[in-house]
Motif scaffolding. Structure first.
Motif, mmCIF file in Angstrom:
data_model
loop_
_atom_site.group_PDB
_atom_site.id
_atom_site.type_symbol
_atom_site.label_atom_id
_atom_site.label_comp_id
_atom_site.label_asym_id
_atom_site.label_seq_id
_atom_site.Cartn_x
_atom_site.Cartn_y
_atom_site.Cartn_z
ATOM 1 N N MET A 106 37.772 -0.971 -0.196
ATOM 2 C CA MET A 106 36.455 -0.971 -0.825
ATOM 3 C C MET A 106 36.631 -1.614 -2.194
ATOM 4 N N GLY A 150 39.728 2.422 -3.896
ATOM 5 C CA GLY A 150 40.312 2.168 -5.210
ATOM 6 C C GLY A 150 39.800 3.166 -6.228
ATOM 7 N N GLU A 153 40.863 0.746 -12.655
ATOM 8 C CA GLU A 153 40.443 -0.660 -12.705
ATOM 9 C C GLU A 153 40.618 -1.344 -11.351
ATOM 10 N N ILE A 170 29.942 -2.907 -1.215
ATOM 11 C CA ILE A 170 28.646 -2.401 -0.754
ATOM 12 C C ILE A 170 27.520 -2.857 -1.678
ATOM 13 N N GLY A 171 27.781 -3.767 -2.589
ATOM 14 C CA GLY A 171 26.695 -4.299 -3.405
ATOM 15 C C GLY A 171 27.190 -4.719 -4.773
ATOM 16 N N TYR A 173 27.245 -3.963 -7.899
ATOM 17 C CA TYR A 173 27.249 -2.973 -8.961
ATOM 18 C C TYR A 173 28.608 -2.310 -8.890
ATOM 19 N N LEU A 175 30.991 0.949 -8.920
ATOM 20 C CA LEU A 175 31.122 2.400 -8.776
ATOM 21 C C LEU A 175 32.399 2.836 -9.474
ATOM 22 N N GLY A 177 34.662 4.689 -8.050
ATOM 23 C CA GLY A 177 35.733 4.763 -7.058
ATOM 24 C C GLY A 177 35.214 4.301 -5.712
HETATM 25 N N1 SAH Z 1 37.719 -3.274 -12.452
HETATM 26 C C1 SAH Z 1 37.129 -3.480 -11.168
HETATM 27 C C2 SAH Z 1 36.225 -2.309 -10.795
HETATM 28 C C3 SAH Z 1 36.977 -1.090 -10.418
HETATM 29 S S1 SAH Z 1 35.920 0.192 -9.918
HETATM 30 C C4 SAH Z 1 36.309 -4.743 -11.164
HETATM 31 O O1 SAH Z 1 35.743 -5.088 -12.200
HETATM 32 O O2 SAH Z 1 36.215 -5.410 -10.112
HETATM 33 C C5 SAH Z 1 37.045 1.297 -9.128
HETATM 34 C C6 SAH Z 1 37.035 1.255 -7.633
HETATM 35 O O3 SAH Z 1 35.744 1.589 -7.148
HETATM 36 C C7 SAH Z 1 37.365 -0.073 -6.982
HETATM 37 O O4 SAH Z 1 38.741 -0.285 -6.866
HETATM 38 C C8 SAH Z 1 36.699 0.071 -5.627
HETATM 39 O O5 SAH Z 1 37.533 0.724 -4.701
HETATM 40 C C9 SAH Z 1 35.496 0.952 -5.912
HETATM 41 N N2 SAH Z 1 34.233 0.191 -6.030
HETATM 42 C C10 SAH Z 1 33.528 -0.015 -7.172
HETATM 43 N N3 SAH Z 1 32.413 -0.727 -6.935
HETATM 44 C C11 SAH Z 1 32.383 -0.980 -5.608
HETATM 45 C C12 SAH Z 1 31.484 -1.695 -4.763
HETATM 46 N N4 SAH Z 1 30.389 -2.293 -5.246
HETATM 47 N N5 SAH Z 1 31.768 -1.762 -3.452
HETATM 48 C C13 SAH Z 1 32.890 -1.167 -2.959
HETATM 49 N N6 SAH Z 1 33.784 -0.497 -3.712
HETATM 50 C C14 SAH Z 1 33.543 -0.397 -5.028
#
Ligand code: SAH
Length: 276
Positions: A106, A150, A153, A170-171, A173, A175, A177
């Motif tokens: 994810m 994940g 970061e 999934i979009g 934005y 999250l 985790g």
């Molecule tokens: N630093 C990263 C964000 C990490 S967010 C970046 O800027 O790309 C922490 C974790 O949340 C990610 O490793 C992922 O597993 C999950 N996550 C956050 N947003 C997500 C999204 N839109 N779709 C799927 N997983 C997401």
């Protein structure tokens, strides 16, 4: 310990149900919302299975650490490649069919999750075919995906490459985790599994099933706060109802999702007679 006959091959003869294996630092988040309603009943009935594995169980140092600071500097922490790889290896060892299951991470950087990808994941191996009624019987044999969630970061790039993880978003934005994203993905998959939804047809004219958003729905009471149900839906004329719904679905898609509408209108091809 009991000894097993050397000649039996339980791994190939055992029927496999669709199973999601989730690697997470928070296994207590599962099944969570998937333990109730449609998904929960299907889980209790053994129509699908869920295995939440704690990534921290694969940590090797005294402090059970799973993350470290980013190479090159910057804020936050990164999930260690060695710990996550060991967690994936352990999940493979515990799995009936480690090789033919999709391995997902994810990730906000991933390809956006679509209804057609969900159908492929629900269908297991032999992916890429559209979901048809004739396919339904095969679906139960699908192994289901391994899903890495994940945190912080994100995860070390080398484990994504080394373990062949497909990044799924999934979009657009961010999250905190991957767990909520994994729950969304699993929920979308299990409602396509045989026996999970009340009627098989109830998924047939939903949003995205034909590249269109779904038409508006109504139910009793016949009048609500001065708003009646559209007459046509009470006419009993199935052909007119179907035509009205089609027009509504097209108008909604055009107005709200011009991106989908462009794809739909570019796909104008001979009438599809194989599915319905
Ligand atoms: N630093 C990263 C964000 C990490 S967010 C970046 O800027 O790309 C922490 C974790 O949340 C990610 O490793 C992922 O597993 C999950 N996550 C956050 N947003 C997500 C999204 N839109 N779709 C799927 N997983 C997401």
């Amino acid at each position: 310990m009991t000894s097993k006959p050397m000649t039996s091959k339980p791994k190939t003869s055992k029927p496999t149900i669709w199973r999601a294996t989730v690697l997470t630092l928070f296994p207590e988040m599962f099944p969570g919302p998937l333990g109730v309603s449609l998904a929960g009943k299907a889980l209790a009935a053994g129509l699908w299975a869920l295995e939440a594995r704690d990534i921290r169980a694969s940590a090797t140092d005294r402090h059970r650490s799973v993350d470290d600071t980013p190479a090159g500097g910057g804020p936050g922490m990164v999930l260690r490649a060695d710990v996550l790889a060991a967690a994936i290896n352990a999940a493979d060892v515990a799995s009936d069919r480690p090789t033919d299951r999709p391995r997902l991470l994810m990730s906000p950087r991933g390809r956006p999750l679509t209804q057609s990808r969900v159908a492929e994941l629900a269908a297991g191996p032999g992916r890429g075919r559209p979901l048809t009624q004739s396919r339904v019987a095969e679906l139960a044999a699908g192994p289901g995906p391994l899903i890495v969630c994940g945190r912080f970061e994100g995860v070390d790039q080398r484990v994504i490459e080394g373990r062949g993880l497909e990044e799924v978003s999934i979009g657009d934005y961010v999250l905190s985790g991957g767990e909520i994203a994994a729950l969304a993905l699993i929920d979308a998959c299990i409602r396509l599994l045989p026996g999970v939804m009340g009627k098989p047809e109830s998924g047939a004219d939903e949003s995205f099933s034909e590249g269109l958003l779904e038409y508006p729905q109504y139910t009793r009471p016949q009048e609500f706060e001065g708003r009646p149900i559209p007459d046509i839906l009470l006419s009993g004329d199935h052909a007119r109802v179907a035509a009205w719904r089609r027009t509504q679905a097209e108008a909604l898609t055009k107005a709200r999702r011009p991106d989908l509408w462009v794809i739909k209108t570019n796909q104008k091809r001979p009438k599809n007679t194989t599915e319905g």
